[in-house]
Design a protein around this motif. Sequence first.
Motif, PDB file in Angstrom:
ATOM      1  N   GLY A  86      -9.837   4.802   8.066  1.00  0.00           N
ATOM      2  CA  GLY A  86      -8.782   3.889   7.634  1.00  0.00           C
ATOM      3  C   GLY A  86      -8.090   4.372   6.369  1.00  0.00           C
ATOM      4  N   ALA A  87      -6.831   3.964   6.218  1.00  0.00           N
ATOM      5  CA  ALA A  87      -6.061   4.350   5.027  1.00  0.00           C
ATOM      6  C   ALA A  87      -6.547   3.574   3.809  1.00  0.00           C
ATOM      7  CB  ALA A  87      -4.575   4.099   5.267  1.00  0.00           C
ATOM      8  N   GLY A  88      -6.228   4.097   2.621  1.00  0.00           N
ATOM      9  CA  GLY A  88      -6.719   3.522   1.376  1.00  0.00           C
ATOM     10  C   GLY A  88      -5.704   2.637   0.682  1.00  0.00           C
ATOM     11  N   GLU A  89      -5.939   2.433  -0.623  1.00  0.00           N
ATOM     12  CA  GLU A  89      -5.104   1.530  -1.414  1.00  0.00           C
ATOM     13  C   GLU A  89      -3.680   2.043  -1.555  1.00  0.00           C
ATOM     14  OE1 GLU A  89      -6.879   0.773  -5.148  1.00  0.00           O
ATOM     15  OE2 GLU A  89      -8.801   0.088  -4.343  1.00  0.00           O
ATOM     16  N   GLU A  90      -3.503   3.364  -1.610  1.00  0.00           N
ATOM     17  CA  GLU A  90      -2.150   3.906  -1.772  1.00  0.00           C
ATOM     18  C   GLU A  90      -1.249   3.502  -0.616  1.00  0.00           C
ATOM     19  OE1 GLU A  90      -4.895   5.610  -1.951  1.00  0.00           O
ATOM     20  OE2 GLU A  90      -5.064   6.231  -4.055  1.00  0.00           O
ATOM     21  N   THR A  91      -1.820   3.470   0.596  1.00  0.00           N
ATOM     22  CA  THR A  91      -1.027   3.067   1.761  1.00  0.00           C
ATOM     23  C   THR A  91      -0.643   1.600   1.669  1.00  0.00           C
ATOM     24  OG1 THR A  91      -2.191   4.719   3.099  1.00  0.00           O
ATOM     25  CG2 THR A  91      -1.004   2.988   4.271  1.00  0.00           C
ATOM     26  N   ILE A  92      -1.577   0.756   1.213  1.00  0.00           N
ATOM     27  CA  ILE A  92      -1.273  -0.665   1.053  1.00  0.00           C
ATOM     28  C   ILE A  92      -0.134  -0.855   0.062  1.00  0.00           C
ATOM     29  CG2 ILE A  92      -2.174  -2.862   0.204  1.00  0.00           C
ATOM     30  CD1 ILE A  92      -3.257  -2.247   2.898  1.00  0.00           C
ATOM     31  N   ILE A  93      -0.192  -0.170  -1.079  1.00  0.00           N
ATOM     32  CA  ILE A  93       0.847  -0.299  -2.107  1.00  0.00           C
ATOM     33  C   ILE A  93       2.194   0.185  -1.577  1.00  0.00           C
ATOM     34  CG2 ILE A  93       1.572   0.527  -4.369  1.00  0.00           C
ATOM     35  CD1 ILE A  93      -1.358   0.602  -5.181  1.00  0.00           C
TER      36      ILE A  93
END
Length: 340
Positions: free
Chosen positions: A175-182
């Motif tokens: 799964g993608a991390g926090e950077e993708t969410i931001i």
Amino acid sequence: MDKWRMMRVFESGIVSILLIAVVVIIVLSVFFSFFPVMLWISALASGVRIGIITLVAMRLRRVTPSRIVNPLIKATKAGLGLNINQLESHFLAGGNVDRVINALIAAQRANIPLEFERAAAIDLAGRDVLQAVQMSVNPRVIETPIVAAVAKDGIEVKVKARVTVRANIDRLVGGAGEETIIARVGEGIVTTVGSSNSHKDVLENPDSISRTVLSKGLDAGTAFEILSIDIADVDVGKNIGAFLQTEQAEADKRIAQAKAEERRAMAVAQEQEMKARVVEMRARVVESESEVPLAMAEALRGGKLGVMDYMNLKNIEADTQMRGSLGKPNENSGNDKNRD
């Protein structure tokens, strides 16, 4: 003599005892380094059935027994039902056994379904499985940087949001991390503000941004589950529309000036060309006038022009010059004043 002999025997006995003590200490240290008896006793006292030969075999496989036995004791006390082979294989693969066991215990206490194989896979993937379990229990707030967007009326709006996320253990691997969410939240903010007719609509209803962004399902394919998106701050920035119009007008002005300068340069060049042509025509006139006396002389020699004809021509020229002088009163008055 007997006294000296007895002292020598006593000293040699002391040296022998010291040597024996040193040898015993070395032997015991070597023995306990290969045979972790105290660790074995601790395991037996905790209800972990493990043989001393197994601990020695760990030494031979370059595995630190304490890093396996101590987490196994915790797992046994927690009732996880793990065996030593699972922990040792995870350690040999480069994983952190103690962190995995702590994560399993925390997940068990929080009623979160988490198996050892999944926890080991998450740990080997480079993620902190214990922090993931803690984030599943206690959601984390991610604050986005200031996102600048422009409404349809050309006014810039600066938005800062706080995203409350919870770790999704099933999607931690891959799964993608926090950077993708931001990045996705920023994209949603720009889209929402850009579709607003006026910046006043955004200022009046900032919750419309969070509703629109949250409805897009931005947590798809990420290791988190978005619980809420709250708008922390909304500020009005520059008038981008007016700025762009001003820049366009300035650019049009520079283009018009360049074209005018080009036309002026062409006019100057054409003027110089016309002056050159006037000089050229005057030169041709002078050249033509210079041929008149030659033609008259040739006519006199050939008999085509008589002397009386030539004198009449001169009289006509003199009469023409006199008439011309009489037609210039300024010159005549100036000459009369000079005579006076």
